[in-house]
Design a protein around this motif. Structure first.
Motif, PDB file in Angstrom:
ATOM      1  N   ALA A  23       3.356  -3.758  -0.791  1.00 22.59           N
ATOM      2  CA  ALA A  23       4.122  -2.736  -1.506  1.00 22.59           C
ATOM      3  C   ALA A  23       3.216  -1.625  -2.001  1.00 22.59           C
ATOM      4  N   GLU A  24       3.594  -0.396  -1.699  1.00 19.21           N
ATOM      5  CA  GLU A  24       2.815   0.769  -2.121  1.00 19.21           C
ATOM      6  C   GLU A  24       2.938   0.945  -3.632  1.00 19.21           C
ATOM      7  N   GLN A  70      -5.112  -4.015  -6.198  1.00 23.23           N
ATOM      8  CA  GLN A  70      -5.715  -5.343  -6.265  1.00 23.23           C
ATOM      9  C   GLN A  70      -4.854  -6.414  -5.591  1.00 23.23           C
ATOM     10  N   SER A  71      -3.537  -6.256  -5.603  1.00 18.62           N
ATOM     11  CA  SER A  71      -2.671  -7.267  -4.990  1.00 18.62           C
ATOM     12  C   SER A  71      -2.314  -6.928  -3.537  1.00 18.62           C
ATOM     13  N   ASN A  72      -2.855  -5.844  -3.016  1.00 14.89           N
ATOM     14  CA  ASN A  72      -2.597  -5.447  -1.634  1.00 14.89           C
ATOM     15  C   ASN A  72      -3.697  -5.941  -0.713  1.00 14.89           C
ATOM     16  N   THR A  73      -3.379  -6.022   0.571  1.00 19.03           N
ATOM     17  CA  THR A  73      -4.368  -6.392   1.582  1.00 19.03           C
ATOM     18  C   THR A  73      -4.922  -5.124   2.203  1.00 19.03           C
ATOM     19  N   MET A  74      -6.247  -4.943   2.109  1.00 16.68           N
ATOM     20  CA  MET A  74      -6.870  -3.814   2.785  1.00 16.68           C
ATOM     21  C   MET A  74      -7.041  -4.208   4.249  1.00 16.68           C
ATOM     22  N   LEU A  75      -6.352  -3.500   5.123  1.00 15.99           N
ATOM     23  CA  LEU A  75      -6.364  -3.820   6.543  1.00 15.99           C
ATOM     24  C   LEU A  75      -7.534  -3.177   7.280  1.00 15.99           C
ATOM     25  N   ALA A 110      -8.366  -7.102   8.420  1.00 16.67           N
ATOM     26  CA  ALA A 110      -7.365  -8.127   8.115  1.00 16.67           C
ATOM     27  C   ALA A 110      -6.141  -7.915   8.998  1.00 16.67           C
ATOM     28  N   ALA A 111      -5.342  -8.956   9.112  1.00 22.55           N
ATOM     29  CA  ALA A 111      -4.099  -8.876   9.886  1.00 22.55           C
ATOM     30  C   ALA A 111      -2.943  -8.513   8.954  1.00 22.55           C
ATOM     31  N   GLY A 112      -2.039  -7.699   9.461  1.00 21.39           N
ATOM     32  CA  GLY A 112      -0.866  -7.329   8.682  1.00 21.39           C
ATOM     33  C   GLY A 112      -0.266  -6.040   9.198  1.00 21.39           C
ATOM     34  N   THR A 113       0.731  -5.556   8.482  1.00 16.51           N
ATOM     35  CA  THR A 113       1.412  -4.310   8.831  1.00 16.51           C
ATOM     36  C   THR A 113       1.036  -3.239   7.818  1.00 16.51           C
ATOM     37  N   ALA A 114       0.557  -2.111   8.308  1.00 17.86           N
ATOM     38  CA  ALA A 114       0.161  -1.005   7.440  1.00 17.86           C
ATOM     39  C   ALA A 114       1.386  -0.391   6.786  1.00 17.86           C
ATOM     40  N   THR A 115       1.300  -0.183   5.477  1.00 18.11           N
ATOM     41  CA  THR A 115       2.400   0.425   4.737  1.00 18.11           C
ATOM     42  C   THR A 115       1.996   1.685   3.983  1.00 18.11           C
ATOM     43  N   PHE A 116       0.703   1.774   3.598  1.00 11.92           N
ATOM     44  CA  PHE A 116       0.237   2.970   2.909  1.00 11.92           C
ATOM     45  C   PHE A 116      -1.272   3.111   3.067  1.00 11.92           C
ATOM     46  N   PHE A 117      -1.761   4.306   2.750  1.00 17.16           N
ATOM     47  CA  PHE A 117      -3.195   4.577   2.830  1.00 17.16           C
ATOM     48  C   PHE A 117      -3.652   5.212   1.530  1.00 17.16           C
ATOM     49  N   ARG A 118      -4.950   5.176   1.337  1.00 15.56           N
ATOM     50  CA  ARG A 118      -5.571   5.929   0.256  1.00 15.56           C
ATOM     51  C   ARG A 118      -6.849   6.572   0.752  1.00 15.56           C
ATOM     52  N   SER A 132       2.307   7.173   2.490  1.00 16.63           N
ATOM     53  CA  SER A 132       2.947   6.119   3.292  1.00 16.63           C
ATOM     54  C   SER A 132       2.423   6.151   4.724  1.00 16.63           C
ATOM     55  N   VAL A 133       2.541   5.009   5.397  1.00 13.13           N
ATOM     56  CA  VAL A 133       2.139   4.876   6.798  1.00 13.13           C
ATOM     57  C   VAL A 133       3.347   4.404   7.591  1.00 13.13           C
TER      58      VAL A 133
END
Length: 144
Positions: free
Chosen positions: A33-34, A43-48, A83-91, A111-112
C-alpha cells in the motif's frame, strides 16, 4: 499525480531548483500500500528494486519542454530486482533515506502501473535477481 515532500518544497523555496534537489537521489520501487504522503513511512513496504547507478545517485537534466526534468540520457539506470512482488509505487529519495516518517526528507512519490500511473512499467511483476532498466524518466513540474 506524484507527491512532493515538504522537504522538497522547502529545498526549492530556499535554493530555487528542482534540478539540484533531484540530482543525487536514488529511485526505489516498492510493493504494498502506497503511503498517503511522501512524508510517510515505507517501513512496512517491500522494496522491490533500487536504482543507484555505480553506487552513486541519479543524474537529471533540463528536459526539452518547459517544466520538465528528465533522466540524464547518458546515465544507465539499471539494477537487479531485490525482492519478488508487484510494484505499486516509487520514491525518489536520498541514498541514506531509511524510509521513516519524515516531513523534511527530499522525496517524490508516485504510483506505478503497466497502463496508468505516475511511472509506467512494461511489467510490474518483480522477481529476485531479474534485471530492471529504466530507459526514460521525466518529472513534470506542475504549472498554474
Amino acid at each position: 499525480m506524484w507527491k512532493a515532500s515538504p522537504g522538497l518544497c522547502d529545498h526549492v523555496a530556499r535554493n530555487g531548483s528542482y534540478l539540484s534537489a533531484l540530482n543525487g537521489l536514488v529511485l526505489r520501487i516498492y510493493g504494498g500500500a502506497e503511503p498517503a504522503s511522501s512524508a510517510g513511512s515505507t517501513q512496512s513496504n517491500t522494496m522491490l528494486c533500487e536504482i543507484k547507478p555505480d553506487g552513486a545517485g541519479l543524474n537529471f537534466e533540463a528536459g526539452g519542454s518547459p517544466g520538465v526534468i528528465s533522466k540524464d540520457a547518458a546515465q544507465v539506470w539499471s539494477s537487479l530486482e531485490a525482492a519478488a512482488g508487484t510494484a505499486t509505487f516509487f520514491r525518489l529519495e536520498a541514498v541514506d533515506d531509511a524510509g521513516d516518517e519524515d516531513s523534511m526528507a527530499i522525496r517524490i512519490q508516485g504510483s506505478v502501473g503497466a497502463v496508468s500511473g505516475d511511472m509506467i512499467l512494461s511489467n510490474t511483476t518483480f522477481e529476485v535477481g531479474s534485471p530492471r532498466t529504466i530507459k526514460h524518466f521525466n518529472v513534470v513540474i506542475p504549472s498554474i
